[in-house]
Design a protein around this motif. Structure first.
Motif, PDB file in Angstrom:
ATOM      1  N   LYS A 499      18.578  42.573  49.535  1.00 32.92           N
ATOM      2  CA  LYS A 499      19.471  43.701  50.562  1.00 32.92           C
ATOM      3  C   LYS A 499      20.499  44.345  49.866  1.00 32.92           C
ATOM      4  O   LYS A 499      21.275  43.536  49.148  1.00 32.92           O
ATOM      5  CB  LYS A 499      19.418  42.901  51.708  1.00 32.92           C
ATOM      6  CG  LYS A 499      18.377  42.693  52.664  1.00 32.92           C
ATOM      7  CD  LYS A 499      18.724  42.763  53.998  1.00 32.92           C
ATOM      8  CE  LYS A 499      17.511  42.565  55.045  1.00 32.92           C
ATOM      9  NZ  LYS A 499      16.173  42.736  54.874  1.00 32.92           N
ATOM     10  N   THR A 501      24.537  45.903  50.204  1.00 32.35           N
ATOM     11  CA  THR A 501      25.448  45.669  50.938  1.00 32.35           C
ATOM     12  C   THR A 501      25.963  47.276  51.342  1.00 32.35           C
ATOM     13  O   THR A 501      25.204  48.125  50.872  1.00 32.35           O
ATOM     14  CB  THR A 501      26.667  45.299  50.213  1.00 32.35           C
ATOM     15  OG1 THR A 501      27.141  45.915  49.229  1.00 32.35           O
ATOM     16  CG2 THR A 501      26.377  43.824  49.696  1.00 32.35           C
ATOM     17  N   GLN A 503      28.688  48.661  50.648  1.00 28.52           N
ATOM     18  CA  GLN A 503      29.531  49.416  49.540  1.00 28.52           C
ATOM     19  C   GLN A 503      28.361  49.638  48.544  1.00 28.52           C
ATOM     20  O   GLN A 503      28.773  50.414  47.751  1.00 28.52           O
ATOM     21  CB  GLN A 503      30.792  48.434  49.274  1.00 28.52           C
ATOM     22  CG  GLN A 503      31.310  48.852  48.217  1.00 28.52           C
ATOM     23  CD  GLN A 503      32.213  50.048  48.167  1.00 28.52           C
ATOM     24  OE1 GLN A 503      32.759  50.283  49.383  1.00 28.52           O
ATOM     25  NE2 GLN A 503      32.759  50.512  47.180  1.00 28.52           N
ATOM     26  N   PRO A 516      26.500  51.528  57.193  1.00 26.88           N
ATOM     27  CA  PRO A 516      25.747  50.327  56.732  1.00 26.88           C
ATOM     28  C   PRO A 516      24.236  50.630  55.816  1.00 26.88           C
ATOM     29  O   PRO A 516      24.216  51.847  55.883  1.00 26.88           O
ATOM     30  CB  PRO A 516      25.251  49.737  57.913  1.00 26.88           C
ATOM     31  CG  PRO A 516      25.482  50.748  59.077  1.00 26.88           C
ATOM     32  CD  PRO A 516      26.407  51.718  58.689  1.00 26.88           C
ATOM     33  N   SER A 517      23.877  49.687  54.954  1.00 26.82           N
ATOM     34  CA  SER A 517      22.742  50.016  54.160  1.00 26.82           C
ATOM     35  C   SER A 517      21.631  49.300  54.851  1.00 26.82           C
ATOM     36  O   SER A 517      21.606  48.234  55.174  1.00 26.82           O
ATOM     37  CB  SER A 517      22.936  49.616  52.918  1.00 26.82           C
ATOM     38  OG  SER A 517      23.961  50.080  52.070  1.00 26.82           O
TER      39      SER A 517
END
Lengths: 531, 186, 385
Positions: A499, A501, A503, A516-517
């Motif tokens: 997954k 982050t 950033q 968010p990612s």
């Protein structure tokens, strides 16, 4: 309509995600969905156009005609050009614009979402029409992607009319996409996001969009004139009725030269986003980057006839277009210097996006050098319509537009799908591609200088070595891009990719990285405040 | 939360941009007459357009060679040639030369000659006051004709031009002429 | 003929081209055999060096940065992001460099476009897929009786290697013509370039002459060849199917030899005319017609209608089994079509003699499974002209 935009109007969207099934994609007005559609469409076209290129390279592997007839070879060169320009590069950039511009300027979506849906779904129809011509009596268009009259008008195959209609549709699609970008950028920026705070990708796309609106209609005009010349008795390009075939080239290149920059400016924006991130240092000369992009776009309107130095232009015309063309090197140089200065004294790491961005800068610059050489009219008499030109524009298009897009995909993919691609595989992809791209296109400089003309299915023995190298490189390049698909598939649907982050990258800055990612289906429904 | 701004709405802006696109579509067509204007002004493509009669002085201090060439487009198989290959003229001096054409076929045909001048710059100064290229030529089966061109070289011809070449390409426009005749008849 | 090779590329050649045995590989533009070609070459080399030096500086700085300013070596990035002086400097320096390049370019261009006071004029006409040369005049004398087509003379068999066939190919197999353009050395030859169908481009690299042949327009260019020799070029503008198969061959000979060539050509033309007239008066046997017909067919017709007569419909119709080539009543139409052309079919009336046309029509009516038994005689063709 009121000039007040009520952001809370959009709130009802917040709570439901995408629709399910095929209709989600057919009726979607979501910029992220449409961005994905554009990108996958572009990738499909890239593979199809690549297949055509491999037919060409297979035929040119050794001297003599082995695989295809000359007339089919011409169909391949024509379709390769059209599919890559209008089907791969332009939709890929539009896809990136769709995904990124709203997230970069803090807008909830594109300004005109329904038109966005239309502008995408026209494209498969246009290309279905164009590619179906391969199966028609007389075959596909065979007059080169530049479709010079009278080869395309008086002597074109019956499928030329499908080509004309296809070009019209592509043009409408691009113009709608461009209008959407301009309206989005001008009207939908978050509070505090002034023009001179916009990321360069947004800037370059804004300028690209203006270029599109200026020139795609001219292309539409050119094919319309072709259509009336073919069927309605006009003589725009026929000397017998008082027309002039050379005028076709003027109209075409008035579109064609800005088109060249349409295919590179967004890549400039991508490099300007990626290099600072991985150098961990702000972009050098932001303002000069904006001005340089604008001047390149402006100059692109007064240099078109450098494609036509051999058509018998008067001396004054040749001088004018030669000097103007050389001037383009100045703002382009400024951009390259700025990127190097951004790297200078940075603290660099070399993840895949950075590698592709650096390769972009170097190889694009090499393409720029051959561009300066081509601008010199007396030398151009020797280069014109040879493989030197083929080498030149593939150096600016493959490492330019395509590497730029690949860099962008690696860079933003974790943000799009929430998963990190495999750095190891991406590095293999990079090194494989960089070797293959140079092996394919560098020898073309030599064969062109030594006198090999473009668009021929057979060549003199003296060019055999260069062509064999190019063909080997081309097949390698093709395989490398299938590997790229594997990496994408593994990241997005493989399930095992780690997954990402929010950033994603240590040095990344910009509004999209505050989300968010993966980025939520609806983002920035509350506009962020930019300081 | 709302933003108040004086920006045009999305629809207004999109409308303006669409109009801009439509104007550019029109500009594509406007390039045709614009191109002709440029060509005439600068002699860009050797398309001679001048038909001005000249009443001024003849410049006997200069001599210019005018060459004549004739060729067929591949749709055409008339015999077509200049009866004089070249003439030496003084600028301002009206001159007439003749071209010969013969229709060898067993049917009536219509031809259209298209002139071109080299060097292109010289096109501005080769003024034709009478030319078979102004009209379509109809020749009956087997018919032949001598067609005159009356011209003069403008004394303003730049000093560095010593030779002008006037070339005609003959096109077969029989089909187009028949269509036009039918339309006119209706 | 002085050949210069791209010296700096020689190591690359050694590394990459073990297969290129025999012929030396040419990496660079030819310096050519005319003053203008030399100037184009010099300009090209100047541009190569300037670009090379700029590239070395820019890429050098970049690679230095990549090595020295990587995170592992240089963990703390600097934060500068503009410097007006530097930005002005790297805008002004390129302008100066470009100016330095533009000055010789302008001078060369002016010289190349100076078509004045030619000693001789040749009209070059492109057509799908051959060149026609018509001599207009030389040293004030009329030469307009001399004109001929120039076609690729290599048989199509040599390069049509479909189905795994291999053939012996000469170094110049795509650049051989039946009749080259002959011009004298040391004379300024003006070319008037035009076309009778689509746009072609007449290119001889050794002269640095490349000019588009535009239908309906004549373009001017010129050359003055310093050294006698055979110079080969190609059509450079996509002009359809056989764009790759319409070479340009120019033979430059001394002015004396040129005079001899003109005289010889005139004699040969007169003899050919006499022979053609004699051919017309004679009645030819079937096998004679078939033999000659096959020869003419392979040279002039097989590019489109194919050696098998199958054609490439719909643009190039089949002759095998076609009505016009099998129906006796259509013999006059068949003759007319070859003589006068129609649509994409060029007129061969001016290119081939009565005998050649009779032979090729006979061949077409009795080959590829067409078994009409019709023998067309030259006098039939003459009557149809």
């Amino acid at each position: 309509m009121s000039a007040v935009i009520h952001e809370h109007d959009h709130h009802h969207d917040d709570h439901h995600g995408p629709a399910k099934g095929l209709t989600r994609w057919l009726y979607t007005t979501n910029h992220k969905d449409i961005g994905s559609l554009y990108l996958w469409f572009a990738f499909t076209m890239f593979l199809i156009g690549g297949l055509f290129a491999l037919v060409i390279r297979a035929e040119l592997f050794i001297p003599g005609l082995q695989l295809v007839k000359p007339e089919f070879f011409n169909q391949m060169t024509t379709l390769h050009g059209l599919v890559m320009v209008f089907g791969a590069v332009m939709p890929a950039f539009t896809g990136l614009a769709n995904w990124l511009i709203p997230m970069m300027i803090g807008a909830p979506d594109m300004a005109l979402p329904r038109m966005n849906n239309w502008s995408f779904w026209i494209l498969p129809v246009a290309f279905g029409m164009l590619l179906s011509s391969l199966f028609m009596d007389g075959g596909a268009p065979n007059f080169g992607w530049t479709f010079y009259a009278p080869l395309s008008t008086k002597f074109g195959p019956p499928s030329t009319d499908y080509f004309i209609f296809g070009v019209h549709l592509m043009g409408i699609s691009s113009i709608m996409g461009a209008i959407n970008v301009i309206v989005t950028v001008m009207n939908m920026r978050a509070p505090g996001m002034t023009y001179m705070k916009m990321p360069l990708f947004v800037w370059t796309w804004l300028i690209t969009a203006f270029l599109l609106i200026m020139v795609m209609p001219v292309l539409a005009g050119a094919v319309t004139m072709m259509l009336t010349d073919r069927h309605f008795g006009t003589s725009f390009f026929d000397a017998a009725g008082g027309g002039d075939p050379v005028m076709f080239q003027h109209v075409f290149w008035f579109f064609g030269h800005p088109e060249v920059y349409i295919m590179i400016l967004p890549s400039f924006g991508i490099a300007s986003a990626i290099i600072p991130t991985f150098a961990r240092k702000p972009l050098f000369g932001y303002a000069s980057m904006v001005y340089a992009t604008a001047s390149i776009a402006g100059l692109s309107f007064i240099v078109w006839a450098h494609h036509m130095f051999t058509t018998g232009m008067p001396l004054a015309g040749e001088l004018f277009f030669m000097i103007c063309t050389m001037l383009i090197a100045v703002p382009t140089g400024v951009k390259v210097f700025n990127w190097v200065a951004t790297m200078w004294q940075g603290s660099m790491t070399f993840e895949a996006p950075m590698l592709f961005a650096i390769a972009f800068v170097i190889l694009f610059t090499i393409g720029g050098f051959s561009g300066i050489m081509l601008a010199l009219a007396p030398a151009d008499f020797q280069y014109h319509d040879t493989y030197f030109v083929v080498a030149h524009f593939h150096y600016v298009l493959f490492p330019g537009a395509i590497f730029g897009t690949i860099a962008a995909v690696y860079y933003w993919l974790p943000k799009w799908c929430g998963r990190m691609y495999s750095e190891k595989l991406a590095k293999i992809h990079f090194w494989w591609s960089i070797i293959a791209v140079n092996l394919t296109f560098f020898p073309m400089h030599f064969s062109g200088l030594a006198g090999m003309q473009r668009r021929v299915p057979d060549y003199a023995i003296q060019f055999a070595d260069f062509n064999m190298l190019s063909s080997i490189g081309a097949f390698g390049l093709g395989i490398g891009q299938l590997f790229f698909f594997y990496i994408l598939w593994k990241t997005i649907w493989g399930g095992k990719a780690p997954k990402a982050t929010a950033q994603v990258w240590e040095g990344a800055e910009g509004l999209e990285w505050t989300l968010p990612s993966p980025a939520p289906y609806h983002s920035f429904t509350e506009p962020p405040v930019v300081k | 939360m709302s933003r108040t701004t004086t920006r045009p709405t999305n629809a207004q802006l999109a409308g303006k941009l669409s109009v801009a696109a439509l104007l550019m579509f029109g500009f594509g067509f406007a390039m045709v007459p614009l191109y002709d204007v440029f060509c005439e002004a600068l002699g860009i493509n050797g398309k001679p357009t001048g038909r001005l009669a000249y009443a001024g002085e003849v410049d006997r201090s200069r001599t210019v060679t005018v060459q004549f060439l004739a060729m067929n487009d591949r749709s055409m198989d008339w015999q077509f040639q200049p009866l004089v290959k070249a003439v030496k003229v003084h600028p301002g001096e009206p001159t007439t030369v003749k071209f010969y054409a013969k229709n060898p076929r067993g049917m009536d045909m219509v031809g259209q000659a298209v002139p071109s001048v080299a060097p292109g710059e010289g096109a501005l100064y080769l003024q034709k006051t009478e030319c078979f290229c102004f009209n379509q030529q109809t020749l009956k089966a087997g018919e032949s004709i001598e067609m005159p061109v009356r011209f003069h070289v403008d004394p303003a011809l730049p000093e560095h031009i010593h030779t002008l070449t006037l070339s005609y390409t003959l096109y077969n426009v029989t089909d187009k002429a028949q269509v036009a005749a039918k339309v006119a008849a209706q | 003929m002085s050949k210069q090779w791209y010296k700096s590329g020689a190591w690359l050649a050694a590394m990459l081209f073990s297969a290129g045995a025999g012929a030396e590989t040419q990496f660079n533009m030819t310096p050519g055999v005319t003053d203008n070609a030399h100037r184009a070459y010099d300009l090209h080399m100047a541009a190569v060096w300037i670009c090379g030096i700029i590239g070395a500086v820019v890429f050098g700085a970049m690679f230095y940065s990549i090595v020295k300013h990587r995170k592992s070596v240089h963990p703390k990035p600097a934060h500068f992001h503009e410097n007006t002086l530097v930005e002005i400097v790297w805008t002004v320096i390129p302008v100066l460099i470009l100016l330095g390049l533009a000055i010789p370019a302008v001078k060369t261009l002016v010289a190349m476009e100076d078509t004045r006071d030619a000693d001789m004029t040749v009209m070059v006409t492109g057509s799908q897929w051959k060149w026609h040369y018509k001599y207009v005049d030389a040293d004030g004398k009329d030469l307009s009786d001399i004109g001929f087509y120039s076609l690729l003379s290599t048989p199509r068999d040599t390069f049509e290697n479909y189905g795994g066939k291999t053939t012996e190919k000469s170094e110049t197999y795509l650049k051989e013509v039946d009749k080259p353009l002959v011009i004298p050395t040391g004379k300024k030859v003006r070319f008037l370039v035009t076309s009778e169908d689509v746009i072609h481009s007449w290119w001889v690299p050794a002269f640095a002459v490349k000019k588009d042949a535009v239908p309906g327009f004549i373009n001017e260019t010129w050359t003055k060849v310093n050294e006698a020799g055979v110079y080969r070029g190609v059509c450079a503008e996509l002009c359809g199917k056989d764009h790759g198969f319409m070479p340009v061959v120019v033979k430059a000979v001394s002015p004396e030899e040129f005079q001899t060539w003109v005289a010889d050509t005139r004699t040969a033309m007169a003899e050919a005319k006499k022979a053609a007239e004699a051919d017309v008066d004679r009645v030819w046997a079937m096998d004679e017609l078939m033999k000659k017909g096959e020869e003419v067919y392979l040279k002039n017709c097989s590019a489109c209608h194919q050696a098998t007569g199958a054609g490439m419909p719909p643009t190039f119709p089949a002759l095998a089994g076609s009505k016009i080539a099998t129906d006796k009543a259509q013999i006059p139409d068949h003759i007319g079509r070859v003589l006068k052309g129609k649509g994409a079919m060029p007129a061969f009336g001016a290119m081939l003699s009565d005998m050649e046309i009779a032979a090729v029509i006979t061949y077409e009516r009795n080959a590829f499974g067409n078994k009409t038994g019709d023998a067309v005689q030259p006098k039939d063709v003459k009557a149809a002209r």
